[in-house]
Design a protein around this motif. Sequence first.
Motif, PDB file in Angstrom:
ATOM      1  N   ALA A 244      43.406  42.948  45.920  1.00 29.67           N
ATOM      2  CA  ALA A 244      43.888  42.169  47.062  1.00 29.67           C
ATOM      3  C   ALA A 244      42.796  41.246  47.579  1.00 29.67           C
ATOM      4  N   ARG A 245      41.597  41.744  47.672  1.00 33.89           N
ATOM      5  CA  ARG A 245      40.479  40.926  48.142  1.00 33.89           C
ATOM      6  C   ARG A 245      40.246  39.746  47.199  1.00 33.89           C
ATOM      7  N   SER A 246      40.301  39.991  45.897  1.00 37.74           N
ATOM      8  CA  SER A 246      40.098  38.935  44.906  1.00 37.74           C
ATOM      9  C   SER A 246      41.184  37.859  45.000  1.00 37.74           C
ATOM     10  N   PHE A 247      42.446  38.286  45.133  1.00 30.58           N
ATOM     11  CA  PHE A 247      43.535  37.315  45.224  1.00 30.58           C
ATOM     12  C   PHE A 247      43.512  36.559  46.555  1.00 30.58           C
ATOM     13  N   GLU A 248      43.102  37.225  47.609  1.00 26.23           N
ATOM     14  CA  GLU A 248      43.014  36.547  48.910  1.00 26.23           C
ATOM     15  C   GLU A 248      41.935  35.465  48.861  1.00 26.23           C
ATOM     16  N   LYS A 249      40.802  35.765  48.229  1.00 28.70           N
ATOM     17  CA  LYS A 249      39.743  34.748  48.068  1.00 28.70           C
ATOM     18  C   LYS A 249      40.279  33.561  47.275  1.00 28.70           C
ATOM     19  N   MET A 250      40.960  33.835  46.164  1.00 28.45           N
ATOM     20  CA  MET A 250      41.489  32.766  45.338  1.00 28.45           C
ATOM     21  C   MET A 250      42.532  31.957  46.108  1.00 28.45           C
ATOM     22  N   GLY A 251      43.351  32.617  46.893  1.00 23.40           N
ATOM     23  CA  GLY A 251      44.345  31.916  47.694  1.00 23.40           C
ATOM     24  C   GLY A 251      43.706  30.983  48.700  1.00 23.40           C
ATOM     25  N   GLN A 252      42.614  31.418  49.315  1.00 29.43           N
ATOM     26  CA  GLN A 252      41.934  30.564  50.287  1.00 29.43           C
ATOM     27  C   GLN A 252      41.275  29.362  49.605  1.00 29.43           C
ATOM     28  N   VAL A 253      40.690  29.574  48.427  1.00 25.54           N
ATOM     29  CA  VAL A 253      40.035  28.480  47.720  1.00 25.54           C
ATOM     30  C   VAL A 253      41.048  27.464  47.207  1.00 25.54           C
ATOM     31  N   THR A 254      42.155  27.940  46.656  1.00 25.69           N
ATOM     32  CA  THR A 254      43.151  27.032  46.066  1.00 25.69           C
ATOM     33  C   THR A 254      44.164  26.523  47.085  1.00 25.69           C
ATOM     34  N   GLY A 255      44.256  27.181  48.229  1.00 25.06           N
ATOM     35  CA  GLY A 255      45.232  26.792  49.236  1.00 25.06           C
ATOM     36  C   GLY A 255      46.645  27.233  48.882  1.00 25.06           C
ATOM     37  N   GLU A 256      46.772  28.218  48.003  1.00 23.38           N
ATOM     38  CA  GLU A 256      48.089  28.699  47.573  1.00 23.38           C
ATOM     39  C   GLU A 256      48.306  30.128  48.058  1.00 23.38           C
ATOM     40  N   SER A 257      49.535  30.570  47.968  1.00 24.06           N
ATOM     41  CA  SER A 257      49.909  31.913  48.415  1.00 24.06           C
ATOM     42  C   SER A 257      49.202  32.974  47.571  1.00 24.06           C
ATOM     43  N   SER A 258      48.475  33.850  48.231  1.00 22.12           N
ATOM     44  CA  SER A 258      47.767  34.903  47.497  1.00 22.12           C
ATOM     45  C   SER A 258      48.744  35.871  46.834  1.00 22.12           C
ATOM     46  N   ALA A 259      49.883  36.141  47.488  1.00 24.37           N
ATOM     47  CA  ALA A 259      50.884  37.038  46.884  1.00 24.37           C
ATOM     48  C   ALA A 259      51.489  36.386  45.644  1.00 24.37           C
ATOM     49  N   GLY A 260      51.761  35.085  45.698  1.00 23.98           N
ATOM     50  CA  GLY A 260      52.282  34.373  44.537  1.00 23.98           C
ATOM     51  C   GLY A 260      51.271  34.330  43.402  1.00 23.98           C
ATOM     52  N   LEU A 261      50.002  34.106  43.756  1.00 26.61           N
ATOM     53  CA  LEU A 261      48.949  34.104  42.742  1.00 26.61           C
ATOM     54  C   LEU A 261      48.824  35.483  42.094  1.00 26.61           C
ATOM     55  N   ALA A 262      48.902  36.521  42.917  1.00 31.59           N
ATOM     56  CA  ALA A 262      48.802  37.889  42.388  1.00 31.59           C
ATOM     57  C   ALA A 262      49.945  38.175  41.430  1.00 31.59           C
ATOM     58  N   GLN A 263      51.146  37.817  41.827  1.00 33.19           N
ATOM     59  CA  GLN A 263      52.291  38.082  40.969  1.00 33.19           C
ATOM     60  C   GLN A 263      52.167  37.327  39.647  1.00 33.19           C
TER      61      GLN A 263
END
Length: 178
Positions: free
Chosen positions: A97-116
Amino acid sequence: MSKSLGKKALGISAGAAGTVVATTAAYGAYEKQMSSLAAQAAVLDKTISAQERTFKGYTTSVSELRSEFGSSTRDAAALTQTIAKMSDNTRPVNELARSFEKMGQVTGESSAGLAQGMLQLQKTMGTAQRDTEGYNNTLTTLTANSQGSAQGIMQFAQSIAPVGRMINMTQNEVMGVS
């Protein structure tokens, strides 16, 4: 005299002897049933303990995302739930979750969508989730260099992943082609 002696051998009548036998059989069945119930209770106890640990892990993940990243409870819970549904248990939910949240903040995209998207791509490619952070970093770099979206890259990567896996491409190679 011998007739009444046969019926009352050892001072117990045939009817009383039948009752003793039936009671003994019923008690044996009762003990067997109780043993079975005790075994079922032990399994339920283990299941409840595992569920309590899992729930505690989920609440820890949501709390960490809220405090570390300022995520809303709804977003943190959605991300945690997405990861939990797709987890292969090679990496703790809160770390993913921490990894996807970081990626979501950097890319400006939904972290849940990125995780899925990423976890589905990893599942298709047969890669373990313990390597997720490295794949997230690769995807973030590809997104920045291509001026595209991480979701777009993952969707295309997912569409070519089965063929890529058949020809022994790595997940990084599949994402790079995408």
